[in-house]
Each structure stands twice: as structure tokens, then as C-alpha cells.
Design an enzyme around this catalytic site. Structure first.
Site, PDB file in Angstrom:
ATOM      1  N   TYR A 161      69.084  23.033 -79.755  1.00 45.72           N
ATOM      2  CA  TYR A 161      68.343  22.592 -81.281  1.00 45.72           C
ATOM      3  C   TYR A 161      67.814  23.697 -81.812  1.00 45.72           C
ATOM      4  CZ  TYR A 161      68.534  17.915 -79.385  1.00 45.72           C
ATOM      5  OH  TYR A 161      68.754  16.598 -78.837  1.00 45.72           O
ATOM      6  N   HIS A 162      68.295  23.999 -82.796  1.00 50.79           N
ATOM      7  CA  HIS A 162      67.633  25.112 -84.041  1.00 50.79           C
ATOM      8  C   HIS A 162      66.596  24.536 -84.420  1.00 50.79           C
ATOM      9  CE1 HIS A 162      71.425  27.157 -82.765  1.00 50.79           C
ATOM     10  NE2 HIS A 162      70.881  28.319 -83.067  1.00 50.79           N
TER      11      HIS A 162
END
Length: 92
Positions: A91-92
């Protein structure tokens, strides 16, 4: 028991130990999480310290997430006592 994977590299790691398509530094923790997930009968069985178990919302509603490291997560869905759609996400 884990029935299906979405992430083929994670599936290969689980079945054979092949680290080719996972972060090598995550291998030890992934092995612990996947073993626990394979033995889990309900989502609360995955509520270990520092895993930050939580249900997802929006288009991922019904799935759960645990933390691997920083922004890396394992997501999964319970169908009765079986685990499906196990995924390994950054998850950026």
C-alpha cells in the site's frame, strides 16, 4: 485452512518456500502469518500483537488485513472456516 491465493508468488512461497516473487526480507514473518492463517478458524484468530488485524472497507469490504512490514499487507477473506483470496500488497 487456506483454499485460494490471489498472489501467485505468495502461493509459491507457501507451498514450496520459493522466495522469487516476495520481498526476501519478509520471508520469516510471511511464513509465521501464513502458518497462522492456515490454522485460523475465524478472523479473530489472526489478532496477534503488531499484526494490526482490521476489516477492510469500500470495494474490499468483507476482507481483512494484517501488517507484514511498513506498508506491506496480507489481505484475505474468510468463507466459513476457510481462507480465500490471500493477497500480498504494497500500500503506497
Amino acid at each position: 485452512m487456506i483454499k485460494t491465493f490471489r498472489h501467485k508468488g505468495l502461493e509459491a512461497f507457501f507451498l514450496t518456500g520459493n522466495r522469487a516473487r516476495i520481498q526476501p526480507s519478509h520471508a520469516t514473518k510471511l511464513r509465521v502469518i501464513l502458518t497462522a492463517l492456515d490454522n485460523a478458524k475465524q478472523p479473530s484468530d489472526m489478532n496477534a500483537p503488531n499484526w494490526r488485524l482490521h476489516p477492510l472497507t469500500g470495494n474490499l469490504a468483507g476482507k481483512y488485513s494484517v501488517t507484514v512490514s511498513k506498508n506491506w499487507r496480507i489481505t484475505f477473506l474468510f468463507n466459513g472456516e476457510d481462507v480465500e483470496l490471500v493477497d500480498y500488497l504494497d500500500y503506497h
